[in-house]
Design an enzyme around this catalytic site. Structure first.
Site, PDB file in Angstrom:
ATOM      1  N   GLU A  95       3.467  -2.034   7.528  1.00 39.68           N
ATOM      2  CA  GLU A  95       2.635  -2.213   6.331  1.00 39.68           C
ATOM      3  C   GLU A  95       3.486  -2.687   5.160  1.00 39.68           C
ATOM      4  OE1 GLU A  95      -0.539   0.399   5.423  1.00 39.68           O
ATOM      5  OE2 GLU A  95      -0.456  -0.028   3.274  1.00 39.68           O
ATOM      6  N   GLU A 120       8.115  -0.947   0.680  1.00 39.21           N
ATOM      7  CA  GLU A 120       7.707  -0.981  -0.726  1.00 39.21           C
ATOM      8  C   GLU A 120       8.947  -1.181  -1.592  1.00 39.21           C
ATOM      9  OE1 GLU A 120       6.108  -1.087  -3.535  1.00 39.21           O
ATOM     10  OE2 GLU A 120       4.152  -1.025  -2.630  1.00 39.21           O
ATOM     11  N   ASP A 169      -0.800  -7.765  -4.733  1.00 39.13           N
ATOM     12  CA  ASP A 169      -0.964  -8.153  -6.140  1.00 39.13           C
ATOM     13  C   ASP A 169      -1.688  -9.505  -6.182  1.00 39.13           C
ATOM     14  OD1 ASP A 169       0.905  -6.054  -7.466  1.00 39.13           O
ATOM     15  OD2 ASP A 169       2.105  -6.902  -5.849  1.00 39.13           O
ATOM     16  N   LYS A 173      -3.192 -15.264 -12.826  1.00 44.33           N
ATOM     17  CA  LYS A 173      -3.022 -16.470 -13.652  1.00 44.33           C
ATOM     18  C   LYS A 173      -2.539 -17.625 -12.794  1.00 44.33           C
ATOM     19  CE  LYS A 173      -2.049 -13.946 -17.826  1.00 44.33           C
ATOM     20  NZ  LYS A 173      -1.003 -13.117 -18.389  1.00 44.33           N
ATOM     21  N   THR A 242      -7.910   2.512   0.019  1.00 46.32           N
ATOM     22  CA  THR A 242      -6.600   2.578  -0.631  1.00 46.32           C
ATOM     23  C   THR A 242      -6.794   2.828  -2.135  1.00 46.32           C
ATOM     24  OG1 THR A 242      -6.219   0.309  -1.375  1.00 46.32           O
ATOM     25  CG2 THR A 242      -5.868   0.749   0.980  1.00 46.32           C
ATOM     26  N   LYS A 243      -5.689   3.163  -2.786  1.00 48.65           N
ATOM     27  CA  LYS A 243      -5.752   3.453  -4.224  1.00 48.65           C
ATOM     28  C   LYS A 243      -6.247   2.222  -5.008  1.00 48.65           C
ATOM     29  CE  LYS A 243      -2.921   4.826  -8.072  1.00 48.65           C
ATOM     30  NZ  LYS A 243      -1.611   5.110  -8.610  1.00 48.65           N
ATOM     31  N   PHE A 244      -5.686   1.055  -4.688  1.00 47.24           N
ATOM     32  CA  PHE A 244      -6.078  -0.150  -5.420  1.00 47.24           C
ATOM     33  C   PHE A 244      -7.486  -0.602  -5.056  1.00 47.24           C
ATOM     34  CE2 PHE A 244      -2.889  -1.888  -8.257  1.00 47.24           C
ATOM     35  CZ  PHE A 244      -1.865  -0.972  -8.061  1.00 47.24           C
ATOM     36  N   GLU A 245      -7.874  -0.348  -3.809  1.00 49.42           N
ATOM     37  CA  GLU A 245      -9.241  -0.683  -3.407  1.00 49.42           C
ATOM     38  C   GLU A 245     -10.230   0.146  -4.231  1.00 49.42           C
ATOM     39  OE1 GLU A 245     -10.036   0.357   0.662  1.00 49.42           O
ATOM     40  OE2 GLU A 245     -11.843  -0.863   0.733  1.00 49.42           O
TER      41      GLU A 245
HETATM   42  C1  SAM Z   1      -1.498  -3.995  -5.817  1.00 45.24           C
HETATM   43  S1  SAM Z   1      -0.388  -2.940  -5.022  1.00 45.24           S
HETATM   44  C2  SAM Z   1      -1.344  -2.314  -3.649  1.00 45.24           C
HETATM   45  C3  SAM Z   1      -0.801  -1.047  -3.093  1.00 45.24           C
HETATM   46  C4  SAM Z   1      -1.566  -0.443  -1.909  1.00 45.24           C
HETATM   47  N1  SAM Z   1      -1.511  -1.314  -0.750  1.00 45.24           N
HETATM   48  C5  SAM Z   1      -2.997  -0.132  -2.268  1.00 45.24           C
HETATM   49  O1  SAM Z   1      -3.900  -0.840  -1.776  1.00 45.24           O
HETATM   50  O2  SAM Z   1      -3.214   0.817  -3.029  1.00 45.24           O
HETATM   51  C6  SAM Z   1       0.716  -4.061  -4.214  1.00 45.24           C
HETATM   52  C7  SAM Z   1       2.033  -3.410  -3.842  1.00 45.24           C
HETATM   53  O3  SAM Z   1       2.793  -4.328  -3.062  1.00 45.24           O
HETATM   54  C8  SAM Z   1       4.156  -4.157  -3.382  1.00 45.24           C
HETATM   55  N2  SAM Z   1       4.855  -5.411  -2.993  1.00 45.24           N
HETATM   56  C9  SAM Z   1       4.594  -6.661  -3.439  1.00 45.24           C
HETATM   57  N3  SAM Z   1       5.394  -7.562  -2.850  1.00 45.24           N
HETATM   58  C10 SAM Z   1       6.196  -6.855  -1.997  1.00 45.24           C
HETATM   59  C11 SAM Z   1       7.250  -7.224  -1.126  1.00 45.24           C
HETATM   60  N4  SAM Z   1       7.650  -8.512  -1.008  1.00 45.24           N
HETATM   61  N5  SAM Z   1       7.860  -6.263  -0.411  1.00 45.24           N
HETATM   62  C12 SAM Z   1       7.488  -4.958  -0.542  1.00 45.24           C
HETATM   63  N6  SAM Z   1       6.488  -4.555  -1.351  1.00 45.24           N
HETATM   64  C13 SAM Z   1       5.855  -5.482  -2.080  1.00 45.24           C
HETATM   65  C14 SAM Z   1       4.157  -3.882  -4.878  1.00 45.24           C
HETATM   66  O4  SAM Z   1       5.315  -3.186  -5.288  1.00 45.24           O
HETATM   67  C15 SAM Z   1       2.891  -3.039  -5.032  1.00 45.24           C
HETATM   68  O5  SAM Z   1       3.179  -1.655  -4.981  1.00 45.24           O
END
Ligand code: SAM
Length: 263
Positions: A95, A120, A169, A173, A242-245
């Site tokens: 993941e 992460e 993410d 933009k 998920t938290k962001f969902e």
């Molecule tokens: C918007 S959050 C979503 C977190 C989680 N999956 C959720 O749905 O709640 C995106 C996460 O991806 C991580 N992330 C982004 N690019 C990454 C990378 N290249 N390697 C590891 N983590 C990454 C960011 O640090 C962030 O915590």
């Protein structure tokens, strides 16, 4: 849901030539922006106490950046069958960007004969996930502090059964679109490490990114959309909220899942 319209479909560079990509890998810009946030007591304990080394497999430098140079095989992380009874050959889910780790922990609990590795860069999330894994006594989960793109480039080909990227993410933009994880160049890195027949599963609550992903992935040679070209997949039961969902749903967003297999 079918992709009848593609809102503001941006220009996507679909070039997949190996020469272009060989040259591009080192120049790929980061898909994350490290943010400084407070570490709670539990997360701090998990990041510093050697007890949690059974979950967090790598150390970090003094800026909190995970050192990944030595991680060249995810299956080897499960070689010690005293600690990880599934062993290295069990089905493996990777993941990317697990955030605080809540849904990853739930999935690892629900599927004890499968191994899970989460990666992460966000330290509070890494600490929280390791702390909870220990509370739950999980023996099928490993956590890496680092950039998934850099890590995957040093893993063997045909290595992982499932790769999941939940609510990446959205980089809303236009000038930031180049940071979006789902791009042809990054998907080359992902598909190389995926086993033939393996899955890439992603989901987003951001409509523009959903259609962007559909276009990139449907046009990516070597991947097949399990819902049929142009279609999103119904939300699968096995994917926990998920938290962001939840945050997106609370703001009135939709949710779009996509599952592809490697040909
Ligand atoms: C918007 S959050 C979503 C977190 C989680 N999956 C959720 O749905 O709640 C995106 C996460 O991806 C991580 N992330 C982004 N690019 C990454 C990378 N290249 N390697 C590891 N983590 C990454 C960011 O640090 C962030 O915590």
């Amino acid at each position: 849901m079918s992709a009848e319209t593609t809102p503001n479909t941006p220009n996507i560079d679909n070039s997949q030539t190996s020469e272009a990509n060989d040259a591009a890998y080192p120049r790929l810009i980061k898909t994350f922006m490290k943010r400084r946030t407070h570490l709670n007591k539990n997360a701090e304990q998990a990041l510093t106490d050697p007890v949690y080394a059974k979950y967090i497999v790598n150390t970090m430098d003094d800026r909190g950046q995970g050192l990944i140079e030595d991680i060249t095989d995810l299956r080897a992380l499960f070689a010690d069958t005293q600690q990880t009874p599934n062993g290295p050959d069990a089905p493996l889910t990777f993941e990317i960007g697990f955030g605080m780790g809540g849904s990853l922990i739930e999935m690892a609990k629900a599927d004890p004969t499968r191994n899970f590795v989460g990666i992460e860069v966000h330290e509070p999330g890494i600490g929280k996930c390791a702390f909870t894994a220990d509370e739950e006594g999980l023996s099928n989960l490993k956590i890496i502090n680092g950039d998934a793109i850099a890590l995957m480039q040093q893993l063997p080909e045909n290595h992982i059964d499932r790769i999941q990227l939940y609510f990446p993410d959205p980089w809303q933009k236009k000038r930031h679109y180049k940071r979006r994880f789902v791009s042809p160049k990054r998907m080359q890195i992902v598909t190389r490490v995926l086993k033939t027949g393996g899955w890439f599963h992603t989901a987003t609550d951001w409509e523009h990114y959903a259609f962007w992903m559909l276009e990139v992935l449907d046009n990516f040679e070597g991947l097949t959309n399990t819902a049929g070209e142009g279609n999103f997949t119904p939300r699968p039961d096995f994917r926990p909220l998920t938290k962001f969902e939840k945050r997106g749903i609370d703001r009135g967003h939709g949710v779009w899942d996509l599952i592809y297999t490697k040909d």
